[in-house]
Scaffold this motif. Structure first.
Motif, PDB file in Angstrom:
ATOM      1  N   TRP A   1      34.139  93.252  32.276  1.00  0.00           N
ATOM      2  CA  TRP A   1      35.631  93.999  32.716  1.00  0.00           C
ATOM      3  C   TRP A   1      35.990  94.345  33.380  1.00  0.00           C
ATOM      4  N   LEU A   2      36.129  94.262  34.356  1.00  0.00           N
ATOM      5  CA  LEU A   2      36.939  94.577  35.796  1.00  0.00           C
ATOM      6  C   LEU A   2      37.914  95.702  35.244  1.00  0.00           C
ATOM      7  N   LYS A   3      38.145  96.974  35.373  1.00  0.00           N
ATOM      8  CA  LYS A   3      39.109  97.556  34.920  1.00  0.00           C
ATOM      9  C   LYS A   3      39.813  97.366  35.989  1.00  0.00           C
ATOM     10  N   SER A   4      41.384  98.257  35.467  1.00  0.00           N
ATOM     11  CA  SER A   4      42.463  97.696  36.443  1.00  0.00           C
ATOM     12  C   SER A   4      43.889  98.411  35.655  1.00  0.00           C
ATOM     13  N   ASP A   5      44.747  98.733  35.974  1.00  0.00           N
ATOM     14  CA  ASP A   5      46.357 100.036  35.463  1.00  0.00           C
ATOM     15  C   ASP A   5      46.791  99.144  34.888  1.00  0.00           C
ATOM     16  N   TRP A   6      47.506  97.789  34.777  1.00  0.00           N
ATOM     17  CA  TRP A   6      48.090  97.200  34.055  1.00  0.00           C
ATOM     18  C   TRP A   6      49.363  97.083  34.972  1.00  0.00           C
ATOM     19  N   ARG A   7      48.742  97.389  36.499  1.00  0.00           N
ATOM     20  CA  ARG A   7      50.303  97.995  37.764  1.00  0.00           C
ATOM     21  C   ARG A   7      49.762  96.927  38.480  1.00  0.00           C
ATOM     22  N   HIS A   8      48.433  96.245  38.432  1.00  0.00           N
ATOM     23  CA  HIS A   8      48.615  95.088  39.966  1.00  0.00           C
ATOM     24  C   HIS A   8      47.765  94.085  39.299  1.00  0.00           C
ATOM     25  N   GLY A   9      47.710  92.471  39.955  1.00  0.00           N
ATOM     26  CA  GLY A   9      47.516  91.516  39.725  1.00  0.00           C
ATOM     27  C   GLY A   9      45.807  91.764  40.180  1.00  0.00           C
ATOM     28  N   VAL A  10      45.133  90.189  39.811  1.00  0.00           N
ATOM     29  CA  VAL A  10      43.775  90.747  39.562  1.00  0.00           C
ATOM     30  C   VAL A  10      43.413  90.610  41.533  1.00  0.00           C
ATOM     31  N   ASP A  11      42.100  91.493  41.858  1.00  0.00           N
ATOM     32  CA  ASP A  11      41.695  92.336  43.050  1.00  0.00           C
ATOM     33  C   ASP A  11      41.039  91.168  42.939  1.00  0.00           C
ATOM     34  N   PRO A  12      41.005  90.010  43.952  1.00  0.00           N
ATOM     35  CA  PRO A  12      39.664  89.393  44.557  1.00  0.00           C
ATOM     36  C   PRO A  12      38.704  89.907  45.612  1.00  0.00           C
ATOM     37  N   ASN A  13      38.811  91.426  45.552  1.00  0.00           N
ATOM     38  CA  ASN A  13      37.305  91.398  46.732  1.00  0.00           C
ATOM     39  C   ASN A  13      36.523  92.568  45.273  1.00  0.00           C
ATOM     40  N   GLN A  14      36.980  92.992  43.689  1.00  0.00           N
ATOM     41  CA  GLN A  14      36.301  92.805  43.233  1.00  0.00           C
ATOM     42  C   GLN A  14      35.357  91.384  42.468  1.00  0.00           C
ATOM     43  N   ILE A  15      35.994  90.628  42.586  1.00  0.00           N
ATOM     44  CA  ILE A  15      36.202  89.662  41.218  1.00  0.00           C
ATOM     45  C   ILE A  15      34.337  88.572  42.994  1.00  0.00           C
ATOM     46  N   GLU A  16      34.593  88.908  44.329  1.00  0.00           N
ATOM     47  CA  GLU A  16      34.214  88.772  45.178  1.00  0.00           C
ATOM     48  C   GLU A  16      32.552  89.104  45.041  1.00  0.00           C
ATOM     49  N   SER A  17      32.674  90.913  44.692  1.00  0.00           N
ATOM     50  CA  SER A  17      31.688  91.654  45.032  1.00  0.00           C
ATOM     51  C   SER A  17      31.077  92.099  43.358  1.00  0.00           C
ATOM     52  N   ALA A  18      31.274  91.294  42.426  1.00  0.00           N
ATOM     53  CA  ALA A  18      31.172  91.257  41.315  1.00  0.00           C
ATOM     54  C   ALA A  18      29.576  89.675  41.438  1.00  0.00           C
ATOM     55  N   LEU A  19      30.372  89.649  41.719  1.00  0.00           N
ATOM     56  CA  LEU A  19      29.888  87.617  42.257  1.00  0.00           C
ATOM     57  C   LEU A  19      28.715  87.861  42.696  1.00  0.00           C
ATOM     58  N   LYS A  20      29.038  89.035  43.972  1.00  0.00           N
ATOM     59  CA  LYS A  20      28.028  88.401  45.015  1.00  0.00           C
ATOM     60  C   LYS A  20      26.411  89.262  44.611  1.00  0.00           C
ATOM     61  N   ASN A  21      26.953  90.322  43.819  1.00  0.00           N
ATOM     62  CA  ASN A  21      25.800  91.684  42.664  1.00  0.00           C
ATOM     63  C   ASN A  21      25.246  90.602  41.671  1.00  0.00           C
ATOM     64  N   ASP A  22      25.485  89.498  41.047  1.00  0.00           N
ATOM     65  CA  ASP A  22      25.481  88.973  40.912  1.00  0.00           C
ATOM     66  C   ASP A  22      24.197  87.281  41.070  1.00  0.00           C
ATOM     67  N   GLN A  23      22.799  88.147  41.722  1.00  0.00           N
ATOM     68  CA  GLN A  23      21.834  87.485  42.735  1.00  0.00           C
ATOM     69  C   GLN A  23      21.653  86.738  41.212  1.00  0.00           C
ATOM     70  N   VAL A  24      21.582  86.609  39.677  1.00  0.00           N
ATOM     71  CA  VAL A  24      20.230  85.598  39.120  1.00  0.00           C
ATOM     72  C   VAL A  24      21.888  84.713  38.604  1.00  0.00           C
ATOM     73  N   LYS A  25      22.854  84.730  39.454  1.00  0.00           N
ATOM     74  CA  LYS A  25      23.973  83.912  39.050  1.00  0.00           C
ATOM     75  C   LYS A  25      23.707  83.609  37.557  1.00  0.00           C
ATOM     76  N   ALA A  26      24.575  84.524  36.750  1.00  0.00           N
ATOM     77  CA  ALA A  26      24.281  84.795  35.289  1.00  0.00           C
ATOM     78  C   ALA A  26      25.391  84.490  34.827  1.00  0.00           C
ATOM     79  N   ILE A  27      26.060  84.851  35.172  1.00  0.00           N
ATOM     80  CA  ILE A  27      28.080  85.074  35.251  1.00  0.00           C
ATOM     81  C   ILE A  27      28.320  83.117  35.157  1.00  0.00           C
ATOM     82  N   LYS A  28      28.543  82.225  34.453  1.00  0.00           N
ATOM     83  CA  LYS A  28      28.758  81.694  34.250  1.00  0.00           C
ATOM     84  C   LYS A  28      30.547  81.499  34.097  1.00  0.00           C
TER      85      LYS A  28
END
Ligand code: PLP
Length: 369
Positions: A84-111
């Motif tokens: 769960w990528l937390k935010s403040d209900w005043r911004h849309g999805v931050d693509p950079n956070q999505i990118e780093s979370a996926l890059k950190n997922d080296q075993v590709k557990a995120i489906k």
């Protein structure tokens, strides 16, 4: 929708469904399948997750606001693990956070990555193209799920071009219908992926519905009355032209913001590139309660404004400007808000209605032939 109930196994109904499904594909802009459930949007959320995943699977979600939170909670309740990528209900999805979370997922557990395109609770529209780009930049195989409940038919959305694997929608917003129909628009990747799902919720299963839809029927009793409304709604949108419908929403959204800026009320959405053309959520001045203002406007002017949801309760109110809406309807709405604020002794700068009127008049003048 007042059409007499029709035999949903008879010949005419099959033709209507076939027509509706073809037009729905045009609306989602997909060459994939559109599955229509007799459900609310929440049912369509559950349908998407239980068709695709397996208990214990990990998915990535971003806290844009109340509806992102509800979808995340639903995912956890059915047994998925949510990053769960937390935010403040005043911004849309931050693509950079999505990118780093996926890059950190080296075993590709995120489906799956699941996002709300337009957060109805705070009037914030996320940029789906950048999110798609983020998934691609991370070179991650995750599926991309987008909730377009309050953006389909109001905001540009092209499922195939955006590479959205599953789009989730409901009838009661841009489709101008009563509640009661839920949608999953799915591409081939999602359909193939669903074959390995072990969730056992047969009512939602795509394959059975797709098979019967080939001849225009359903494995259960469809909400046939609503289908007549949907058929008309799709015709209305396609006759006006999808681009024109989106442009109308853009102009109405902007006119609304011209008024609210003049009033001096803060928009809950902080980033102007993420302003929603479906809803505008406004923060009440310090010491004033949004629900009291809504009550005054409802009781005295017979106009219903959206309430603040979750952590925004009593702090914000929302103006809806989507669906079957035109300039004069918007001007009536803005007049109701401006009158109501004066009646409820809410401090604001007068002239928002006049400013919106000027904006619309100038815009029309520039486009007059
Ligand atoms: N997603 C969004 C963006 C919504 O605005 C809503 C409802 O307003 C939902 C999902 C949930 O849909 P429903 O209330 O029809 O179950």
């Amino acid at each position: 929708m007042n059409h007499p109930t029709m035999d949903h196994r008879g010949p005419e109904f099959g033709d209507i469904t076939t027509d509706i499904l073809a037009k729905s594909k045009q609306l989602f802009q997909t060459s994939g399948d559109v599955i229509i459930y007799p459900s609310s949007g929440t049912g369509a959320w559950e349908a998407a997750l239980t068709n695709l995943f397996n208990p214990g699977d990990k998915i990535l979600a971003f806290e844009t606001g109340y509806f992102a939170l509800l979808w995340k909670n639903l995912a956890q309740k059915i047994g998925l693990e949510v990053e769960w990528l937390k935010s403040d209900w005043r911004h849309g999805v931050d693509p950079n956070q999505i990118e780093s979370a996926l890059k950190n997922d080296q075993v590709k557990a995120i489906k799956g990555v699941m996002v709300i395109h337009n957060e109805t609770c705070n009037g914030i529209t996320s940029d789906l193209r950048s999110i798609r780009q983020a998934i691609d930049n991370a070179n991650h195989p995750s599926l991309f799920l987008a909730d377009v409940v309050s953006s389909l038919g109001t905001t540009a959305f092209n499922q195939d071009k955006l590479g959205v694997d599953v789009a989730i929608c409901a009838s009661q917003k841009g489709l101008m219908m009563p509640p009661g129909l839920g949608f999953n628009a799915i591409n081939e990747k999602a359909l193939n992926y669903s074959k390995n799902s072990k969730f056992s919720q047969p009512y939602w299963k795509w394959d059975r519905i797709i098979e019967m839809n080939k001849t225009g029927y359903y494995p259960y009793t469809p909400a046939s009355g609503l289908f007549f409304g949907l058929n008309e709604a799709l015709d209305m949108i396609l006759e006006e032209g999808l681009d024109q419908v989106i442009e109308r929403h853009r102009i109405l959204g902007e006119a609304c913001r011209v008024a609210t800026d003049t009033w001096g009320l803060d928009n809950q959405c902080l980033n102007s590139s993420e302003y929603s053309d479906s809803t505008t959520a406004l923060i009440m001045p310090e010491g004033h309660n949004a629900d009291e203002l809504r009550k005054t406007i409802y009781n005295e002017l017979n106009m219903s404004l959206g309430t603040g949801l979750g952590q925004l309760k009593s702090k914000v109110f929302r103006i809806g400007h989507l669906g079957d809406m035109n300039e004069l309807m918007l001007m009536g709405t803005l007049s109701g808000v401006e009158m109501g604020m004066q009646m409820a002794d809410v401090p604001f700068n007068k002239g928002g209605v006049q400013a919106a009127l000027n904006f619309l008049a100038e815009n029309n003048k520039a486009n007059m032939s």
